[in-house]
Design an enzyme around this catalytic site. Structure first.
Site, mmCIF file in Angstrom:
data_model
loop_
_atom_site.group_PDB
_atom_site.id
_atom_site.type_symbol
_atom_site.label_atom_id
_atom_site.label_comp_id
_atom_site.label_asym_id
_atom_site.label_seq_id
_atom_site.Cartn_x
_atom_site.Cartn_y
_atom_site.Cartn_z
ATOM 1 N N LYS A 66 5.332 2.194 -2.893
ATOM 2 C CA LYS A 66 5.218 3.674 -3.455
ATOM 3 C C LYS A 66 5.398 3.858 -5.047
ATOM 4 C CE LYS A 66 5.201 7.782 -1.287
ATOM 5 N NZ LYS A 66 4.686 8.154 -0.236
ATOM 6 N N SER B 27 -7.101 5.460 4.277
ATOM 7 C CA SER B 27 -7.125 4.725 3.278
ATOM 8 C C SER B 27 -7.505 3.254 3.303
ATOM 9 C CB SER B 27 -5.738 4.739 2.553
ATOM 10 O OG SER B 27 -5.402 5.858 1.651
ATOM 11 N N LYS C 248 0.835 -1.147 0.100
ATOM 12 C CA LYS C 248 -0.050 0.090 -0.079
ATOM 13 C C LYS C 248 0.884 1.003 0.050
ATOM 14 C CE LYS C 248 -4.155 2.040 0.780
ATOM 15 N NZ LYS C 248 -3.736 2.714 -0.260
ATOM 16 N N ASN D 78 -1.701 20.173 1.218
ATOM 17 C CA ASN D 78 -2.787 19.452 1.640
ATOM 18 C C ASN D 78 -2.630 19.415 3.087
ATOM 19 O OD1 ASN D 78 -3.981 16.889 2.532
ATOM 20 N ND2 ASN D 78 -5.190 17.477 0.605
ATOM 21 N N THR E 216 -4.514 12.964 6.852
ATOM 22 C CA THR E 216 -3.024 13.219 7.120
ATOM 23 C C THR E 216 -2.964 14.230 8.146
ATOM 24 O OG1 THR E 216 -2.412 12.576 4.848
ATOM 25 C CG2 THR E 216 -0.821 13.640 6.236
ATOM 26 N N LYS F 24 5.084 2.706 8.157
ATOM 27 C CA LYS F 24 3.979 3.539 8.325
ATOM 28 C C LYS F 24 2.940 2.488 8.831
ATOM 29 C CE LYS F 24 4.292 7.549 6.011
ATOM 30 N NZ LYS F 24 3.517 8.678 5.304
#
Ligand code: GLU
Length: 423
Positions: free
Chosen positions: A115, A357, A79, A230, A199, A103
């Site tokens: 990624k 997510s 992921k 963001n 986030t 993470k």
């Protein structure tokens, strides 16, 4: 000039991958794992490089280079986000895939890390060109990814619209709907409430927890936020709503400071979609000056390598919460820790996005959607628990919060790899 630039960026990338490996190695050593576990985890298991031809608006064809790295899938599917950025390199994508493994380990999600990235500058591309690039990328990687294999998401300069095009392209190729192929989608296409601001919510929860440990409340605290993208902009909003005094913010062009607290609502209203706002003001300060402002909490939410051995002695904040990836160098981490500062590391503070997510993927799997309150409640629980685990690990093992976070992050995948008989 070109050669010089290339040399510069190679050095920077070596630093990111090598600094990541150094801490992973330290964490594995502290936990007592043998060398072969480090050999397995120091690199991505798979790295795909693709070339994507796109017909540009002027009629010419431009060929873009993209990557997808899958670090380790012992725990579950991999992921991680896809970034569209001119600075994307294979080494960075590799290092950032390792970060995603950390993470997901820290948040105890059933994933490994991945990624993706495409070398491009979306600020100079039209909507149509971006759509063609997004769809082309999915066609190029479709054999490599999937809802039970590797699940992409937004990252630097990618957004729900880009996720929607990617999901549509994948579903067309598969000839059936696959909302769980990607997360960070618009809510009408199976996205989760609260994903866009996740986030920043995660960082806010970490700030609250860190402040509690230092015996003060967010309300009335003086906070500096570096970056107004963001994460930075949502963060300024949440902190402002929680009663904090946002005394400094910045973007790529400069920084603003007001010891009485900035007018956050006005700044949010005037920022453009890439987070630029300081160009509207005359009395700006530099990003370096911003970092050294007198404040209680400093949140670097912009780019890498902002706090280094050169300025770490001058940081006045008592708590530093890393909302960006890699804003503090290893030497600076040491200096800040020695000075008694509480540093909440990036791999913990910036994990709210991947956590929501995961919630989105779960909702897609079950076809039943949660309210925003439900998402927030669950996010709070996950982050609060991880913060506590890492804080406790740091205290009992007498290590800084970064090493503690890496120890918590690698443990699950090291164990899973061992059970699978890989090491
Ligand atoms: N790109 C975000 C990150 O680096 C989110 C990844 C995801 O949602 O899978 O954490």
């Amino acid at each position: 000039m070109v050669a010089e630039k290339a040399a510069d960026s190679t050095e920077k990338n070596e630093n990111l991958i090598s600094s990541t490996r150094t801490v992973v190695k330290e964490a594995l050593d502290k936990l007592g794992y043998p060398e072969e576990v480090f050999e397995l985890l120091k690199d991505s298991l798979r790295m795909l490089k693709v070339r994507i031809p796109v017909r540009m608006d002027d009629g010419s064809v431009k060929v873009f280079t993209g990557y997808r790295a899958q670090h380790n899938d012992s725990v579950g599917p991999t992921k991680g986000g896809v970034r569209f950025h001119p600075d994307v390199t294979e080494d960075d994508v590799n290092a950032l895939a390792i970060w995603m493994s950390l993470k997901t380990g820290i948040m105890d999600l059933p994933y490994g890390g991945a990624k993706g990235g495409i070398i491009c500058d979306p600020r100079e591309m039209s909507f149509r060109e971006l759509e063609a690039l997004s769809r082309g990328y999915v066609r190029a990687i479709s054999q490599f990814v999937g809802p039970a294999q590797d699940i992409p998401a937004p990252d630097k300069f990618t957004n729900p619209q880009i996720m929607a095009w990617m999901m549509d392209e994948y579903s067309r190729l598969a000839e059936q709907e696959h909302p769980g192929f990607i997360t960070g989608k618009p809510v009408v296409l199976g996205g989760s409430h609260g994903r866009e601001s996740a986030t920043a919510k995660g960082v806010t929860i970490c700030i609250e927890e860190a402040a509690k440990k230092r015996g003060f409340e967010i309300e009335g605290a003086r906070i500096v936020v570096q970056g107004f993208g963001n994460a930075g902009s949502f963060l300024a909003k949440f902190l402002h709503e929680a009663g904090a005094k946002v005394v400094g913010i910045s973007d790529a062009y400069g920084a603003l400071h007001d010891p009485q607290g900035l007018d956050v609502d006005y700044l949010l209203d005037r920022r453009d979609s890439f987070g630029t706002v300081t160009t509207l003001f005359k009395n700006t300060i530099t990003n370096q000056e911003l970092l050294e402002l007198d404040c209680d909490i400093l949140v670097p939410a912009a780019v890498q390598k902002q706090i280094t051995a050169e300025n770490a002695e001058n940081i006045k904040a008592d708590i530093i919460v890393e909302a960006a990836s890699g804003p503090t160098s290893a030497e600076a981490t040491k200096i800040l820790t020695e000075r008694g500062k509480l540093l909440v590391p990036d791999v913990l503070a910036s994990s709210g996005g991947v956590t929501v997510s995961y919630f989105e993927w779960v909702q897609n799997k079950q076809g039943y959607f949660w309210s925003e309150e439900e998402v927030e409640k669950r996010l709070y629980k996950v982050i609060q628990k991880s913060f506590e685990t890492i804080y406790h690990t740091a205290r009992t093992r007498r290590v800084d919060m970064r090493l503690a976070a890496y120890m918590v992050g690698v443990r699950k995948m090291a164990e899973a790899s061992r059970y699978r008989g890989w090491v």
